[in-house]
Write an enzyme that holds these catalytic residues in place. Structure first.
Site, PDB file in Angstrom:
ATOM      1  N   CYS C 149       1.229  -1.324   0.199  1.00  0.00           N
ATOM      2  CA  CYS C 149      -0.081   0.166   0.123  1.00  0.00           C
ATOM      3  C   CYS C 149       1.036   1.145  -0.222  1.00  0.00           C
ATOM      4  O   CYS C 149       0.267   2.063  -0.602  1.00  0.00           O
ATOM      5  CB  CYS C 149      -1.010   0.262   1.266  1.00  0.00           C
ATOM      6  SG  CYS C 149      -0.461  -0.272   2.550  1.00  0.00           S
ATOM      7  N   HIS C 244      -2.492   6.924   2.712  1.00  0.00           N
ATOM      8  CA  HIS C 244      -0.881   6.823   2.970  1.00  0.00           C
ATOM      9  C   HIS C 244      -0.661   8.416   2.566  1.00  0.00           C
ATOM     10  O   HIS C 244      -0.552   8.300   1.718  1.00  0.00           O
ATOM     11  CB  HIS C 244      -0.871   5.710   2.885  1.00  0.00           C
ATOM     12  CG  HIS C 244      -0.622   4.327   4.075  1.00  0.00           C
ATOM     13  ND1 HIS C 244      -1.584   3.951   4.607  1.00  0.00           N
ATOM     14  CD2 HIS C 244      -0.077   3.540   3.500  1.00  0.00           C
ATOM     15  CE1 HIS C 244      -0.928   3.527   4.943  1.00  0.00           C
ATOM     16  NE2 HIS C 244      -0.761   2.291   3.970  1.00  0.00           N
TER      17      HIS C 244
END
Lengths: 352, 352, 352, 352
Positions: C149, C244
């Site tokens: 990710c 993120h």
């Protein structure tokens, strides 16, 4: 006085760590044994434990070897931070083996011959110890319990009102901190930007424990007569680290004004403080006048976490009075409460 | 149907932005005017506003020039997201000038001739508009208000119980989201790891508004007869973005079991949904069976934020029943509520 | 086109739930099988799973019976949300049995004959599938992986710069969301009021995966030649749910101004979008001009969570350029990425 | 020694409150004056101030009357917690009037004749005071500044490495706490579930201040020669109350292993501690070995908030070494730093 030698059952968990942290520098006690579950036995404490209370575990405790939760610990008194499903049996074994057991677990709180104790609220309930020993055939050991973390703050605030005006009904909603669920406890995805309106078993405890704590003990061999009041509770988990905040409404036996209630709360004096217990706060009930206090992050450490903070005392349009109460759940409501219980027992001569 | 041309008063604030966001794609309305305080007048909207609802402000709104909050706006209906201290006067001016004013402000909620409206609860109160126009000499304009965000969720959950069993007493504790205080609103240092047990003016609103919402309107020229119930509220700010969660206890006029209460809640049908209002949710009351629901982050968007979610229906040992209710404060409790009010007025023919 | 029948391995976890949620309404796929660990096998999905993505699990999925993670699933393609320690073996079994395996796990990402794929970055790497089948003796099945990710967002932002200017060095610090650790994942006591400056295995992945993704494939039977760049990463867990955010500095092979870099980023076009893939965002790289964007809560849902958002492009006084990049970790960086990979494979004819 | 009489400029803000809190119980100082902006002048301190550091403002300070920020304060030394836009002029007036001014503001940090001081880093820079007095014609007063909160932790960690190996390049990303923005400061809606990748003016300070702090002072009448290093910074606001965590990569002048770097950090001794300064921590640099430390909530209070904590020292594949550093922004990085500066000046004889 030589310090009492104490052990901690369940030493590696959140409450176990609080016991260690709070016993540091307490002149009446010395930690001589740490016990935990099988997976930790034989390891140095600092390896067995993910220390979470502060930056570092006290130096002299770090290298202590974790032992099993069973008789054989080198101490006179044990503080039990065990989970309820283990505490029931182990605490009996320890008491039978002669240890004074000061338990934070719920297992024996409602046993007829076991004191459920808050030193400022019902110090006379320690009389049950004699009955307990006699009934169970123990000569030296005993079990004394402290209430659930969310009960403690509530009952300390209720006590002066109960003494002055009686209380018939209590409605309470809690906003409880994450540390109450231990570690790892609540997943962060359940906490961030969220409220969980349910804590397993919590409401049931809040409905019954206050009645025993405020109940009367008419003769040393009687059971405690539960206080005659109805309690209704709604428990919520919110995103705070420490400190259970509760909104409370009460119906009194005898009407009282806000001023009279505040006067009763402010006049309340701590029995264990008068007895010289080192963990006792005075005042143990701090009443704040600001419209927006107590607040969790600002007030939870009042009285080193041993005071309860009451605010917003005002009329209630359904019952009689409303207020907010805050107390530190892992100090006042758990480890600190159990330590103060032990101090009271020392002051009363039950532990020597 | 040609869309109604609408303006937004107080367009730059948190609720104003929600109006814009929710009106995007609503087939009954078209935004044609944005108004805000002097410091924004004359600026393109995207410069006047710190857009906080999502990544981007809708394109066609970005360049609209912000106008003053006064008659002259090119629209038939205005949604008012003004703060109460400004709304009082401005809304009167707008109504007098012929605008339909759908207000989220508290200023006129308790005026005798102003409907305090939740379409699913008291659609018949719009009859007051005729009285209002007559009394104030307005031919076309009027003011209709929606209740406070914390009232809305509560009253929607109370309505089916009130209809079925009457309600005598209500005790409510709220755990309210940060967006309820607008932007910048609550400082982060007051929110992180904290609960603030006080929201100015909130408890007062919760004590009176439900009684008007549930009250009866016997004749078009009467005032609403307040529902005969006592309400007691404790309001808290917790660290959630959106979604007011409330713990509620009620005393019923006529005893009911948990099952009967759940049945009443689940059977409730949305009047504005039957009328085809595009913002109406069906079911508008979602009853959840899980022991730990509703949760703020999981459930607040139910029904696109227009449903209220009820859970943990259970007996109360002090009153009769307890439950938890959650509703989205800036959608159902503010902008979405006002828009649904406007849709009801269109469906009833008050706005054309 | 008839929808492809798909199964989900590891369907009960955080990423598994995201697969289900994202596949809802995707016209190219139909969920026909759910598989998870032994403890869930045989249970209806809604009982096996603590659904956390939103209020409710899609209705048609709720009652599907969870199966074992092994051949026999009624589908042509499986999305693997398995943890790495289980994915290695199971994914091989599934591919051997003829399934197209689209994996979010790290187990096979660096295998020479397995594409590590981002459709906008290296769609030509799917050529490795032929080599993979040949080498392993599979006639129909194969494995294609998507990167970690935190790699995905970074590499999407690097790609246009790499194409235009080459990149020699990358320094990246991540501020990663809680959902990246799954559920229960990060304990709330580790998250509230805290940063954890370590995520196990993450920095190692970020150092190597971008080099394979940006690497060249000279001939169908070669391995990918790793891009010649040095990467240094520092990974942190912060208290956000999703998204993120990364601060990045790069040294370019050929100097470029901020304007040239922004132009390259803004000019980038999505190959899978051109091919009609329903999950593709256009633009896939959103460049923001504001000084304080992207922000996690405001921007993570850009492009339905499939875009990456770049901001604060500016000179770096140590390397050449600095910027901030944000991407949604459980959509773009996991389930959404794998779904887009599957769509590309369909568009390229690898899946029929 | 009789305590020095001190005043606080900007006493009502976050940093002002920290000054009061930290000076409580400091044997070298006595608070005799509080000053703030016009709107507070004439009010008792507790009315002028929303006290946020802990439950209660120290009793003896509560009733002190807030004065204007101008000469006439009854004290010898003032700590300035003024915002930069006011500090510039007021601090000059105070120094000219004979006060020792210990400033936390940025206004004069880069003035050639004003020491930018961290006692453990560059205690010899106080020599500039003589030059300052001479140049400006002051006989007794002077200005000494401490660096920005995010600079302080960084430079303390760099100092031993700089002394041992020289440093050519520094790349730093900060994860800064909310208290750094004061009160009300960051709106909660910008903080909850969010990262803001920008703090106005912060990166500029981090690029230049370390070079002055680590710079050489060859002769008392020279300016400080800036250290020859390039610094690149990315500053982010995250949801923590206190404690700035930073990820750092450095290129050294002379190669060093991780062990050598750790040895240099661990061997570092605090000059002010040797001089007996009561606020000095020893060790001032705490190096932690765990893979996931320092963590903000666990470590920020190390050394009563005056230590900096370094962890994860490891090789960097782009520069030479990487590590994480944490320091308490309102203690070490602001009020505590200024107090330690004052203590050094006392120990050196500049203040009597």
């Amino acid at each position: 006085m030589k310090p009492i030698r104490v052990g901690i059952l369940g030493a590696t968990g959140t409450v176990g760590q609080r016991f260690i942290s709070l016993l540091e520098g307490n002149p009446w006690f010395e930690i001589t044994a740490l016990a935990a579950s099988d997976r930790s036995v034989g390891m140095p404490y600092h390896q067995a434990c993910t220390w979470r209370v502060s930056a570092d575990c006290p130096v002299h405790v770090r290298e202590m070897i974790v032992q099993a939760c069973e008789p054989g610990l080198d101490c006179e008194l044990v503080f039990s931070a065990l989970p309820a499903e283990m505490a029931g049996v182990i605490e009996l074994q320890m008491a039978q083996a002669g240890y004074a057991v000061l338990s934070n677990a719920s297992s024996h709180r409602l046993d007829d011959d076991v004191p459920l104790l808050i030193p400022e609220v019902n110090p006379e309930h320690t009389l049950l110890i004699a009955q307990q020993r006699q009934r169970r055939g123990w000569d030296k050991g005993f079990i004394v319990t402290n209430p659930n973390c969310s009960t403690t703050g509530l009952v300390l605030a209720l006590k002066p009102l109960y003494d002055a005006f009686k209380i018939r009904k209590v409605m309470v909603t809690t906003l409880q901190a994450l540390s109450g669920a231990g570690y790892p406890g609540v997943p962060s995805l359940d906490s961030l930007d969220n409220v969980v309106p349910f804590i397993k078993g919590e409401e049931e405890k809040m409905i019954i424990e206050p009645r025993k704590l405020l109940g009367g003990l008419n003769a040393p061999n009687d059971a405690v007569e539960l206080a005659d009041m109805r309690i209704s509770a709604a428990c919520n988990r919110v995103a705070t680290r420490d400190g259970h905040l509760e909104t409370v409404s009460v119906e009194l036996g005898q009407k009282a004004s806000v001023e009279e209630a505040v006067y009763a709360l402010r006049s309340f004096r701590s029995a264990p403080y008068r007895l010289g217990c080192p963990s006792a706060a005075e005042p143990v009930i701090v009443v704040r006048d600001e419209s927006d206090r107590p607040q969790t992050v600002l007030d939870r450490d009042s009285g080193h976490g041993m005071a309860v903070i009451v605010g917003r005392v005002r009329p209630c349009s359904v019952l009689d009075l409303k207020f907010v109460v805050l107390s530190h759940n892992t100090i006042r409501g758990a480890a600190g409460g159990a330590i103060l219980n032990a101090e009271l027992l020392i002051a009363q001569g039950w532990v020597k």
